[in-house]
Design an enzyme around this catalytic site. Sequence first.
Site, PDB file in Angstrom:
ATOM      1  N   CYS A 263       3.458  -5.888   9.864  1.00  0.00           N
ATOM      2  CA  CYS A 263       2.892  -7.700  10.542  1.00  0.00           C
ATOM      3  C   CYS A 263       2.399  -8.527   9.390  1.00  0.00           C
ATOM      4  CB  CYS A 263       2.062  -7.558  12.148  1.00  0.00           C
ATOM      5  SG  CYS A 263       2.976  -7.247  13.083  1.00  0.00           S
ATOM      6  N   ALA A 264       2.831  -8.797   8.244  1.00  0.00           N
ATOM      7  CA  ALA A 264       2.074  -9.008   6.749  1.00  0.00           C
ATOM      8  C   ALA A 264       2.065 -10.540   6.560  1.00  0.00           C
ATOM      9  CB  ALA A 264       3.181  -8.769   6.083  1.00  0.00           C
ATOM     10  N   ALA A 265       2.433 -11.186   7.557  1.00  0.00           N
ATOM     11  CA  ALA A 265       1.725 -12.724   7.041  1.00  0.00           C
ATOM     12  C   ALA A 265       0.389 -12.991   7.473  1.00  0.00           C
ATOM     13  CB  ALA A 265       2.964 -13.874   8.248  1.00  0.00           C
ATOM     14  N   PRO A 266      -0.157 -13.961   6.462  1.00  0.00           N
ATOM     15  CA  PRO A 266       0.125 -14.248   5.148  1.00  0.00           C
ATOM     16  C   PRO A 266       1.232 -13.763   4.168  1.00  0.00           C
ATOM     17  CG  PRO A 266      -2.240 -14.806   5.444  1.00  0.00           C
ATOM     18  CD  PRO A 266      -1.169 -14.189   6.660  1.00  0.00           C
ATOM     19  N   GLY A 267       0.263 -12.924   4.501  1.00  0.00           N
ATOM     20  CA  GLY A 267       0.202 -11.229   2.891  1.00  0.00           C
ATOM     21  C   GLY A 267      -1.095 -11.276   1.992  1.00  0.00           C
ATOM     22  N   GLY A 268      -1.981 -11.604   2.941  1.00  0.00           N
ATOM     23  CA  GLY A 268      -3.336 -11.016   1.567  1.00  0.00           C
ATOM     24  C   GLY A 268      -3.526  -9.433   0.934  1.00  0.00           C
ATOM     25  N   ASP A 287       7.453  -9.665   9.372  1.00  0.00           N
ATOM     26  CA  ASP A 287       7.193 -11.071  10.136  1.00  0.00           C
ATOM     27  C   ASP A 287       8.308 -11.571  10.984  1.00  0.00           C
ATOM     28  OD1 ASP A 287       3.953 -11.324  10.627  1.00  0.00           O
ATOM     29  OD2 ASP A 287       5.529 -13.486  11.245  1.00  0.00           O
ATOM     30  N   ASP A 333      -0.508  -3.697  10.512  1.00  0.00           N
ATOM     31  CA  ASP A 333      -2.362  -4.165  11.121  1.00  0.00           C
ATOM     32  C   ASP A 333      -1.779  -5.436  12.246  1.00  0.00           C
ATOM     33  OD1 ASP A 333      -4.991  -6.108  10.486  1.00  0.00           O
ATOM     34  OD2 ASP A 333      -3.757  -7.873   9.327  1.00  0.00           O
ATOM     35  N   CYS A 386      -8.546  -6.985  13.724  1.00  0.00           N
ATOM     36  CA  CYS A 386      -9.680  -7.822  13.444  1.00  0.00           C
ATOM     37  C   CYS A 386     -10.209  -8.405  14.679  1.00  0.00           C
ATOM     38  CB  CYS A 386      -9.330  -9.390  12.668  1.00  0.00           C
ATOM     39  SG  CYS A 386      -7.753  -9.916  12.991  1.00  0.00           S
TER      40      CYS A 386
END
Length: 454
Positions: A263-268, A287, A333, A386
Amino acid sequence: MKKATAREVALDILIEYEERHSYSNLLLNHALEKSGLDDRDKRLVTELVYGTIQRMNTLDWILNSLVKKGTGSLEPWVGQLLRLGIYQLAYLDKIPSRAAVHETVQIAKKRGHKGISGLVNGVMRSYLRQKERLTPSAFPKNIKEKALYYSHPEWMVRRMEEVYGEEESRLMFTSNHVPPKVNIRVNSLRLTRDQFIEKWGRQQEGKALPSPVSPDGIRIERGGNPAFSLLFREGDCSIQDESSMLVAPALDPRPGMKVLDVCAAPGGKTMHMAERMKNEGSILACDIHEHKLELISSNANRLGITIVTPKKADGRELGKEIARETFDAILLDAPCSGLGVIRRKPDIKWSKEARMIDTLVQMQKELLEAVAPLLKPGGVLVYSTCTIEPRENQEQVEAFLSRHPEFFADEKWQENLLPLVRERAIIAGGWLQILPHHFMSDGFFIARMIKRPS
C-alpha cells in the site's frame, strides 16, 4: 476586489470541510496556495482551522449553552463562524478578545443580514461574561468531562484509558493539540545528513537539526515549509514524519533485493527503501487508487530513483497476479484508523467511530493473508500502521503469527534503534509502538517478521 482576510479564508475552509466532508489538511493546503496571504497570516489560518476542528466538541458544548435553540438551529456558515470566534476567545491568548469579537462580527455583517451580526456579537460577548462557567473543568472526573476538557470523543477517551491507563492517555490527548513539527528525510543517494544540514544553513532560513528518532531525519525549526525550498525541488530531501522514518530501517532492504510495497502511495516509505538499497534492485509499489500512482512516480523522478515500478492493485488480490515466493522483503503499511496522526489530521477524531475499527481489522487480516505467500523463505515482512489501537497492531500481528507458524517475530532490528527510541517507545515481541507524546511525532506501530527458511 479586496483580498480575503486570514479569518475569512479559515471560515471558507471550515465551511467546505463541513459541506464536503473533505480532509482538512488538503483543503488548507489548497486554500493557502491561492490565498495570496503572507506567511504570518498563513500561520494564523492554519492555527484557526486546525484548532477549531480539534476543539469542535468543546466549542459546540459552549455554543449550545449560549444559542437558545442550539447550534443545530443555525445556518452552517454561521455555526462555523461562531466556532471560529469562540475558539479564539477560549484558546488563543495572543489574540485580544476585542479584536476577535470585532473581526468575527465584521465577517457576519459582510456575509449576512443585521440580525446575524447581532446574534454573533451577542453570543461572543455573552461568552466573555460567562467564560468561567463555560470552561470545562481542568480536573475532569468522568469520561464525559474528560472528553470535553481534552476535546476528544468519549469512545476514544474510554478506549485509550482502557488500553494505556489514565495518565498515559492524558499525555497523549494533550499532545494531540500541539502543532506538528516539520521533519524531513535526507536523500542519502545525494548527500549525507551532515552535508544536508550544512547546505540548509547556507540556503535556507531557520535551523536544521539532527533527529534523535531517525538517523536519516532532520527537524526544521522556524524555517517555513521545506516543500517550497530549492533543496526539496532538487531532490535532496523528502518531507516525512520521524516515526514513519523507522519503517524502512525495520525492513532493512539491501541493494539488489526484490521488494514489494503493498500500500505504497504517496511513496514516502517506498523512496526511503530505494535510498537504502542505493537505487539497486527493484521495488514493486502497489496502490489501489490510480491517481495516487502519479504521486509515487513524481516522488521517484524528483529524487532520482529508478528502481520503483508503480502498479495499480488491490493488495488482497495480488496472489492472483504474482507468483508465490517472489519477493525478498515485503512492506505492508496497512490502511488503518489513523488515530496516531490526529495532531496532523484533527478531523480523524470526529470522522472515525469505534465500530469502524472492526472493518479495518478485517481488511488488515485479509492483506496479511494475501501477501504472506508472496515472500521467499528467509524473507522479511514488515507490518506497520499509523494508529495506536492494539486491535490493529500487536493483536493483529500476534493473531497472524498464531495462524502462520512458518513466520516468527524478529526482535534483533530493535537493537539498532537510537537510544531515545529504545528509552521511550513501547517495545516487545518484535514490535514497536510509538505514542504521539513520546517524541511529539506521529503515533506509529512497526512489527518485523521473518519467514522461516525452507
